[in-house]
Write an enzyme that holds these catalytic residues in place. Structure first.
Site, mmCIF file in Angstrom:
data_model
loop_
_atom_site.group_PDB
_atom_site.id
_atom_site.type_symbol
_atom_site.label_atom_id
_atom_site.label_comp_id
_atom_site.label_asym_id
_atom_site.label_seq_id
_atom_site.Cartn_x
_atom_site.Cartn_y
_atom_site.Cartn_z
ATOM 1 C CG ASP A 1 -7.189 3.539 -1.333
ATOM 2 O OD1 ASP A 1 -7.810 2.474 -1.261
ATOM 3 O OD2 ASP A 1 -7.136 4.344 -0.374
ATOM 4 C CE LYS B 1 -4.318 1.311 0.134
ATOM 5 N NZ LYS B 1 -5.504 0.684 -0.491
HETATM 6 P P1 NDP Z 1 -12.818 7.804 -3.629
HETATM 7 O O1 NDP Z 1 -11.785 8.812 -3.353
HETATM 8 O O2 NDP Z 1 -13.272 7.580 -5.003
HETATM 9 O O3 NDP Z 1 -14.119 8.106 -2.740
HETATM 10 C C1 NDP Z 1 -14.056 8.176 -1.345
HETATM 11 C C2 NDP Z 1 -15.409 8.606 -0.809
HETATM 12 O O4 NDP Z 1 -15.374 8.547 0.602
HETATM 13 C C3 NDP Z 1 -15.766 10.026 -1.168
HETATM 14 O O5 NDP Z 1 -17.167 10.157 -1.224
HETATM 15 C C4 NDP Z 1 -15.205 10.803 0.029
HETATM 16 O O6 NDP Z 1 -15.825 12.055 0.242
HETATM 17 C C5 NDP Z 1 -15.522 9.863 1.152
HETATM 18 N N1 NDP Z 1 -14.545 10.059 2.238
HETATM 19 C C6 NDP Z 1 -13.196 10.064 2.154
HETATM 20 N N2 NDP Z 1 -12.622 10.295 3.337
HETATM 21 C C7 NDP Z 1 -13.641 10.439 4.192
HETATM 22 C C8 NDP Z 1 -13.704 10.694 5.581
HETATM 23 N N3 NDP Z 1 -12.581 10.859 6.328
HETATM 24 N N4 NDP Z 1 -14.938 10.763 6.147
HETATM 25 C C9 NDP Z 1 -16.059 10.589 5.401
HETATM 26 N N5 NDP Z 1 -16.057 10.346 4.077
HETATM 27 C C10 NDP Z 1 -14.863 10.277 3.500
HETATM 28 O O7 NDP Z 1 -12.266 6.433 -2.977
HETATM 29 P P2 NDP Z 1 -12.721 4.950 -3.274
HETATM 30 O O8 NDP Z 1 -14.178 4.920 -3.541
HETATM 31 O O9 NDP Z 1 -11.780 4.377 -4.246
HETATM 32 O O10 NDP Z 1 -12.407 4.248 -1.885
HETATM 33 C C11 NDP Z 1 -13.362 4.196 -0.817
HETATM 34 C C12 NDP Z 1 -12.948 3.118 0.164
HETATM 35 O O11 NDP Z 1 -12.899 1.852 -0.519
HETATM 36 C C13 NDP Z 1 -11.576 3.274 0.808
HETATM 37 O O12 NDP Z 1 -11.617 2.734 2.111
HETATM 38 C C14 NDP Z 1 -10.676 2.394 -0.057
HETATM 39 O O13 NDP Z 1 -9.515 1.989 0.611
HETATM 40 C C15 NDP Z 1 -11.627 1.239 -0.320
HETATM 41 N N6 NDP Z 1 -11.292 0.419 -1.476
HETATM 42 C C16 NDP Z 1 -11.200 0.973 -2.724
HETATM 43 C C17 NDP Z 1 -10.917 0.174 -3.814
HETATM 44 C C18 NDP Z 1 -10.910 0.718 -5.202
HETATM 45 O O14 NDP Z 1 -10.834 -0.093 -6.135
HETATM 46 N N7 NDP Z 1 -11.012 2.011 -5.411
HETATM 47 C C19 NDP Z 1 -10.633 -1.262 -3.638
HETATM 48 C C20 NDP Z 1 -10.859 -1.758 -2.289
HETATM 49 C C21 NDP Z 1 -11.144 -0.922 -1.265
HETATM 50 P P3 NDP Z 1 -15.109 13.406 -0.286
HETATM 51 O O15 NDP Z 1 -15.404 13.452 -1.745
HETATM 52 O O16 NDP Z 1 -15.735 14.460 0.513
HETATM 53 O O17 NDP Z 1 -13.643 13.231 0.017
#
Ligand code: NDP
Length: 448
Positions: free
Chosen positions: A166, A126
Site C-alpha cells: 500500500d 489492513k
Molecule cells: P505509493 O506509495 O506508491 O504512492 C502514493 C502516491 O500518493 C505518491 O505519489 C505520494 O506522494 C502520494 N501521497 C501519499 N500521501 C499523500 C498525501 N497525504 N497527500 C498527497 N499525496 C500523497 O502508494 P500506492 O500508489 O500504492 O497507493 C495510492 C493509493 O491507492 C492509496 O490510497 C492506496 O490505499 C490505494 N490503493 C493501492 C493499491 C495498490 O495495489 N498499491 C490497491 C488499492 C488501492 P509522495 O511520494 O510525496 O509520498
C-alpha cells in the site's frame, strides 16, 4: 436511512468519537445499506450490522529498530483483521507518518466490501505503521521491516491473513518482510502478495490496480455512451497506482496532462502529455520528487501544493494518491471545467461533499472499493498461483483481471438499479453488492 442502519451508525459514533476517517467510511456505507436492511429484517434479528462494523481483531504492537547512527527508534504498528466471513483476511500494509487506528479501520472496513466485490474468496484486513520509508536508507528500511515482521509473523499465514503493499510499501518492503517471515517460520508460501517475480510474485500484479481502474472506467463510460479515447486526464499521485493508471489510460487513447506527489503537481500541455518514462525514472528509479520533472521536461510546469491539481482542466479525473485529496470545492471546479467522469484509484480520495457534487452534476463516479479492486483481485490470483506452484503469463493474468473488473462493474450497476436513488449511483451499488455476499456468509455461519 432505515431505523436499524441509523441506530448502528449512532452507536458507532458514540463509541468511536475520535475515529474521523473510520466514521466517514462507515456513514457512507451504512447509508447505502439502509434499503437492503429494510428489505431483509432478518439481518437485524442476528445483529448483523453490529458485528460487521466491529473488527474481528485489532493487533497493536511496537516496532523497535536501530537507525544508521546506532540509535533505537520506536514505531507503532497495527494489523486490523476485519472480517474473515468469506476467506482469509487480505489487505495491504501502509507505511506513512499519518497512520492511526482510525485510518486503518477505515481502510480495513472498505476492504471487506472491495474483496467481496472481486468474487474471490478473500476476507478483509489492513495494517501499517507510522514509520516513514521516505529518506531512510535501505538498511534502515530493512531493519524496520524485519522488526515489524518479528512481531506480526505469528498473526499471519497463507490461510489466515495475507498482507500486501500500500502507500509506502512497495516491492522492496515486501521483499524484506517476506524474507524475515520465511526466516522465522521456515515456511515458503503465499503469505504475502506483491512479491518480486523471482520468488513467487505474479506477473501484472504491479500494474493491476492502475490497469483495473482503467478497465472499470472504460466500462462505466461505455455504459453511458462515452469513451476514454481523446480525453484529457488528470491523475493525482505518482506512485504505483498512478503510474500504471497513466500507462493504461494512455494506451486507451487518453492524454494525461497532470500528475502530483505530496509536495506539488506537474502540468504538461504537450501533445503527448506527461512523459511516463520520465515519471518512472524520477519516482521508481531515483525515488525523487515530482518537481524534478519540470526541471527536465521543457514546456512543463511545476506548482507547489498537491491540491491545486484539480484546477487543471480535464475530461476525466483519476485521484490515485490518498484519502480526502479531492474535496467539494475541487469537485465544483472539475464540474465547471467540463469533467465528465471521476474514477477513484486511491481509497476514499473524494470527500462526501465531492461525491455529492458529482452525483448532482451528473458526473460519472467510480468508487474506489470497486474501481481500484483490481489490485487485490490480482493479489488473490497470485495466491492461487502460489498454491498451485504455477506462474501464469502476463496475458493470462491481464485477461482474468479484465474479466473481474467487468464483473465488478456489472455488480455495481445491477445493485444500483435495484437499491440506489439512480442507476448510475455506482457508489451505493458497490456498497450493496459487496455487502450482500458477506451478509449471506455471516447468516450461514451463526453467531461469530
Ligand atoms: P505509493 O506509495 O506508491 O504512492 C502514493 C502516491 O500518493 C505518491 O505519489 C505520494 O506522494 C502520494 N501521497 C501519499 N500521501 C499523500 C498525501 N497525504 N497527500 C498527497 N499525496 C500523497 O502508494 P500506492 O500508489 O500504492 O497507493 C495510492 C493509493 O491507492 C492509496 O490510497 C492506496 O490505499 C490505494 N490503493 C493501492 C493499491 C495498490 O495495489 N498499491 C490497491 C488499492 C488501492 P509522495 O511520494 O510525496 O509520498
Amino acid at each position: 436511512m432505515s431505523d436499524y442502519a441509523f441506530r448502528v451508525l449512532e452507536s458507532l459514533r458514540a463509541r468511536n468519537q475520535h475515529e474521523r476517517e473510520f466514521l466517514q467510511a462507515a456513514k457512507e456505507i451504512l447509508e447505502s445499506l439502509a434499503p437492503v436492511c429494510d428489505k431483509h429484517p432478518a439481518y437485524e434479528k442476528v445483529s448483523l450490522l453490529e458485528r460487521l462494523v466491529e473488527p474481528e481483531r485489532v493487533i497493536l504492537f511496537r516496532v523497535p529498530w536501530v537507525d544508521d547512527r546506532g540509535k533505537i527508534q520506536v514505531n507503532r504498528a497495527y494489523r486490523i483483521q476485519y472480517s474473515s466471513a468469506i476467506g482469509p483476511y487480505k489487505g495491504g500494509i501502509r507505511l506513512h507518518p499519518s497512520v492511526t487506528l482510525s485510518l486503518l479501520k477505515f481502510l480495513g472496513f472498505e476492504q471487506v466490501f472491495k474483496n467481496s466485490l472481486t468474487g474471490l474468496p478473500i476476507g478483509g484486513g489492513k495494517g501499517g505503521s507510522d514509520f516513514d520509508p521516505k529518506e531512510k536508507s535501505d538498511n534502515e528500511v530493512m531493519a524496520f521491516c524485519q522488526s515489524f515482521i518479528t512481531e506480526l509473523y505469528r498473526h499471519i499465514g497463507q490461510d489466515m491473513d495475507v498482507p500486501a503493499g500500500d502507500i509506502g510499501t512497495g516491492t522492496r518492503e515486501i521483499g524484506y518482510m517476506y524474507g524475515q517471515y520465511k526466516r522465522i517460520s521456515g515456511l515458503y508460501g503465499g503469505v504475502f502478495t506483491g512479491k518480486g517475480l523471482a520468488y513467487g510474485g505474479s506477473l501484472c500484479r504491479r500494474e493491476a490496480t492502475g490497469y483495473g481502474l482503467c478497465y472499470f472506467v472504460e466500462h462505466m463510460l461505455e455504459e453511458n455512451g462515452k469513451t476514454v479515447d481523446g480525453a484529457d486526464v488528470v491523475v493525482s499521485g505518482s506512485g504505483n497506482v498512478a503510474i500504471y493508471t497513466h500507462e493504461k489510460i494512455s494506451r486507451m487513447g487518453g492524454r494525461v496532462v497532470a500528475m502530483s506527489d505530496s509536495d506539488g503537481y506537474i502540468y504538461d500541455p504537450s501533445p503527448k502529455g506527461v512523459d511516463l518514462q520520465m515519471v518512472k525514472q524520477i519516482k521508481e528509479t531515483e525515488r525523487g520528487r515530482i518537481r524534478a520533472y519540470a526541471e527536465r521536461v521543457k514546456g512543463s510546469e511545476y506548482h507547489e501544493g498537491c491540491r491545486g491539481i484539480w484546477n487543471v482542466k480535464c475530461d476525466i479525473a483519476l485521484p490515485c494518491a490518498t484519502q480526502n485529496e479531492l474535496d467539494g470545492r475541487a469537485a465544483g471546479t472539475l464540474a465547471k471545467n467540463g469533467c465528465f467522469a471521476v474514477g477513484e484509484g486511491a481509497n476514499m480520495p473524494c470527500t462526501p461533499e465531492a461525491v455529492e457534487v458529482f452525483l448532482a452534476k451528473g458526473i460519472l463516479f467510480g468508487p474506489g472499493k470497486a474501481a481500484n479492486a483490481g489490485g487485490v483481485a490480482t493479489s488473490a490470483l497470485e495466491m492461487s498461483q502460489n498454491s498451485q506452484r504455477l506462474s501464469w503469463t502476463a496475458e493470462e493474468v491481464d485477461e482474468k483481471l479484465k474479466g473481474i473488473m467487468k464483473g465488478i462493474f456489472q455488480k455495481c450497476a445491477e445493485a444500483a438499479s435495484q437499491y440506489a436513488d439512480k442507476p448510475t449511483n455506482y457508489a451505493a451499488g458497490a456498497n450493496v453488492a459487496g455487502f450482500l455476499k458477506v451478509a449471506e456468509a455471516m447468516m450461514a455461519q451463526g453467531c461469530v
